[in-house]
Design a protein around this motif. Structure first.
Motif, PDB file in Angstrom:
ATOM      1  N   GLU A   1      42.231 -19.970   3.680  1.00  0.00           N
ATOM      2  CA  GLU A   1      42.056 -18.675   4.366  1.00  0.00           C
ATOM      3  C   GLU A   1      42.639 -17.313   3.839  1.00  0.00           C
ATOM      4  O   GLU A   1      42.025 -16.346   4.063  1.00  0.00           O
ATOM      5  CB  GLU A   1      42.488 -18.886   5.871  1.00  0.00           C
ATOM      6  CG  GLU A   1      41.688 -19.759   6.843  1.00  0.00           C
ATOM      7  CD  GLU A   1      42.133 -19.440   8.436  1.00  0.00           C
ATOM      8  OE1 GLU A   1      41.223 -19.311   9.038  1.00  0.00           O
ATOM      9  OE2 GLU A   1      43.276 -19.925   8.439  1.00  0.00           O
TER      10      GLU A   1
ATOM     11  N   PHE B   1      40.241 -16.286   0.827  1.00  0.00           N
ATOM     12  CA  PHE B   1      39.257 -15.834   1.177  1.00  0.00           C
ATOM     13  C   PHE B   1      39.423 -14.359   2.102  1.00  0.00           C
ATOM     14  O   PHE B   1      38.341 -13.386   1.854  1.00  0.00           O
ATOM     15  CB  PHE B   1      38.377 -16.837   2.187  1.00  0.00           C
ATOM     16  CG  PHE B   1      37.906 -17.909   1.739  1.00  0.00           C
ATOM     17  CD1 PHE B   1      37.645 -18.108   0.506  1.00  0.00           C
ATOM     18  CD2 PHE B   1      37.030 -18.959   2.671  1.00  0.00           C
ATOM     19  CE1 PHE B   1      37.087 -18.941  -0.089  1.00  0.00           C
ATOM     20  CE2 PHE B   1      36.337 -19.904   2.074  1.00  0.00           C
ATOM     21  CZ  PHE B   1      36.161 -19.931   0.775  1.00  0.00           C
TER      22      PHE B   1
ATOM     23  N   ARG C   1      37.624 -10.979   0.415  1.00  0.00           N
ATOM     24  CA  ARG C   1      36.271 -10.820   1.319  1.00  0.00           C
ATOM     25  C   ARG C   1      35.241  -9.967   0.663  1.00  0.00           C
ATOM     26  O   ARG C   1      34.171 -10.218   0.621  1.00  0.00           O
ATOM     27  CB  ARG C   1      36.831 -10.540   2.629  1.00  0.00           C
ATOM     28  CG  ARG C   1      35.734 -10.527   3.790  1.00  0.00           C
ATOM     29  CD  ARG C   1      36.155 -10.544   5.036  1.00  0.00           C
ATOM     30  NE  ARG C   1      37.420 -11.705   5.260  1.00  0.00           N
ATOM     31  CZ  ARG C   1      36.767 -12.786   5.662  1.00  0.00           C
ATOM     32  NH1 ARG C   1      35.253 -13.234   5.738  1.00  0.00           N
ATOM     33  NH2 ARG C   1      37.599 -13.745   5.955  1.00  0.00           N
TER      34      ARG C   1
ATOM     35  N   TRP D   1      28.231 -14.667  -0.401  1.00  0.00           N
ATOM     36  CA  TRP D   1      27.813 -15.995  -0.159  1.00  0.00           C
ATOM     37  C   TRP D   1      26.218 -16.401  -0.030  1.00  0.00           C
ATOM     38  O   TRP D   1      25.512 -15.279   0.185  1.00  0.00           O
ATOM     39  CB  TRP D   1      28.294 -16.501   0.983  1.00  0.00           C
ATOM     40  CG  TRP D   1      29.901 -16.508   1.314  1.00  0.00           C
ATOM     41  CD1 TRP D   1      30.544 -15.881   2.143  1.00  0.00           C
ATOM     42  CD2 TRP D   1      30.730 -16.956   0.622  1.00  0.00           C
ATOM     43  NE1 TRP D   1      31.963 -15.922   1.967  1.00  0.00           N
ATOM     44  CE2 TRP D   1      31.999 -16.637   0.910  1.00  0.00           C
ATOM     45  CE3 TRP D   1      30.676 -17.761  -0.736  1.00  0.00           C
ATOM     46  CZ2 TRP D   1      33.047 -17.099   0.262  1.00  0.00           C
ATOM     47  CZ3 TRP D   1      31.853 -18.272  -1.534  1.00  0.00           C
ATOM     48  CH2 TRP D   1      33.072 -17.785  -0.888  1.00  0.00           C
TER      49      TRP D   1
ATOM     50  N   ASP E   1      32.657 -19.286   3.946  1.00  0.00           N
ATOM     51  CA  ASP E   1      33.803 -18.785   4.568  1.00  0.00           C
ATOM     52  C   ASP E   1      33.927 -19.404   5.935  1.00  0.00           C
ATOM     53  O   ASP E   1      35.043 -19.547   6.390  1.00  0.00           O
ATOM     54  CB  ASP E   1      34.019 -17.386   4.394  1.00  0.00           C
ATOM     55  CG  ASP E   1      32.854 -16.629   5.038  1.00  0.00           C
ATOM     56  OD1 ASP E   1      31.812 -17.398   5.303  1.00  0.00           O
ATOM     57  OD2 ASP E   1      33.094 -15.435   5.528  1.00  0.00           O
TER      58      ASP E   1
ATOM     59  N   ALA F   1      36.505 -22.310   5.572  1.00  0.00           N
ATOM     60  CA  ALA F   1      38.000 -22.244   5.195  1.00  0.00           C
ATOM     61  C   ALA F   1      38.882 -23.372   5.880  1.00  0.00           C
ATOM     62  O   ALA F   1      39.989 -23.690   5.266  1.00  0.00           O
ATOM     63  CB  ALA F   1      38.341 -20.715   5.324  1.00  0.00           C
TER      64      ALA F   1
END
Length: 264
Positions: free
Chosen positions: A75, A78, A82, A87, A94, A97
């Protein structure tokens, strides 16, 4: 109080952060009292002496090792990355996660089985992969191939690479161009369940935390304990083999010339 807290963690700006281990089936209790079953080991390497991304351990001196839950690490990573992540529209990585429910494509005549997807460790304990599980804690991996429940889509990062294992500087730049402490380093340091700072020279005013040294040492992957790096070692081996083969060809040709058979 907030200002004092921020100052107290300024020492983290002297380090690079690197994921050095992933241990499956290790039950740990997080700072908020949650029980989780996979852990991540990260190392803080001194920026001054350098952090080598190609070495499993990153560095050999002046470092500290820390354990957080695997979900916590993924987490944090990510969130840190971000803005840099694009993706696949078909699969939002995500979302997983943490362990999450996956709505499988209904098969003709098949049972409506519930599946879960979440992060887990690679077999060498050095990387993080995605996998399909049968339970909502993502501890019992399913024997069902993801392709059979997703209309043929392949599960991304199923062999590793879900997070970076490269060295990451704990100092970054904010929107105003100011040098700031990276949230990922701060949050992971604060969320560590076990810590071993006995080799760190720059620490907080609380002093070195060595309570988790024995536990962390016993959990380190073999590649980290040995100090070897997979990528560099692999390339060196490849070069040695090529050079050795070339040397053999030269020797063979000379041998043939000396034998007088006219072959070159």
């Amino acid at each position: 109080n907030n200002a004092n807290q921020e100052v107290s963690y300024d020492f983290l700006g002297n380090y690079n952060l690197k994921l050095i281990g992933c241990k499956a089936d290790q039950e740990i209790t997080t700072a908020d009292g949650q029980t989780e079953y996979n852990s991540a080991i990260f190392r803080l390497c001194p920026s001054e002496s350098g952090c080598n991304s190609d070495k499993a351990g990153g560095c050999k001196k002046g470092y500290g090792d820390f354990v957080v839950s695997l979900n916590t690490f993924v987490e944090a990573y990510f969130e840190d990355q971000r803005d840099n992540m694009n993706w696949d529209d078909q699969f939002q990585v995500d979302r997983y996660a943490q362990c999450g429910n996956y709505r499988a494509e209904q098969q003709d005549g098949g049972d409506n089985v519930e599946y879960f997807i979440g992060p887990t460790c690679t077999s060498d304990g050095l990387d993080v992969r995605l996998a399909v599980f049968e339970d909502n804690t993502c501890t019992t991996e399913s024997n069902t191939a993801f392709e059979t429940i997703s209309n043929g889509w392949a599960l991304p990062y199923s062999t590793g690479g879900m997070v970076s294992t490269s060295c990451m500087d704990c100092v970054g730049t904010n929107e105003n161009g100011e040098t700031v402490l990276r949230d990922m380093c701060l949050n992971l340091y604060q969320g560590a369940v076990y810590s071993c700072e006995e080799k760190m020279e720059s620490v907080s005013y609380y002093g070195q935390n060595v309570d988790g040294c024995d536990m962390i040492q016993s959990s380190l992957p073999k590649a980290v304990k040995s100090g070897k790096g997979g990528k560099v070692f692999g390339w060196l081996l490849f070069v040695v083999l090529i050079v050795g083969f070339a040397g053999y060809i030269v020797w063979w040709r000379k041998k043939k010339q000396q034998s007088g058979d006219g072959l070159v």
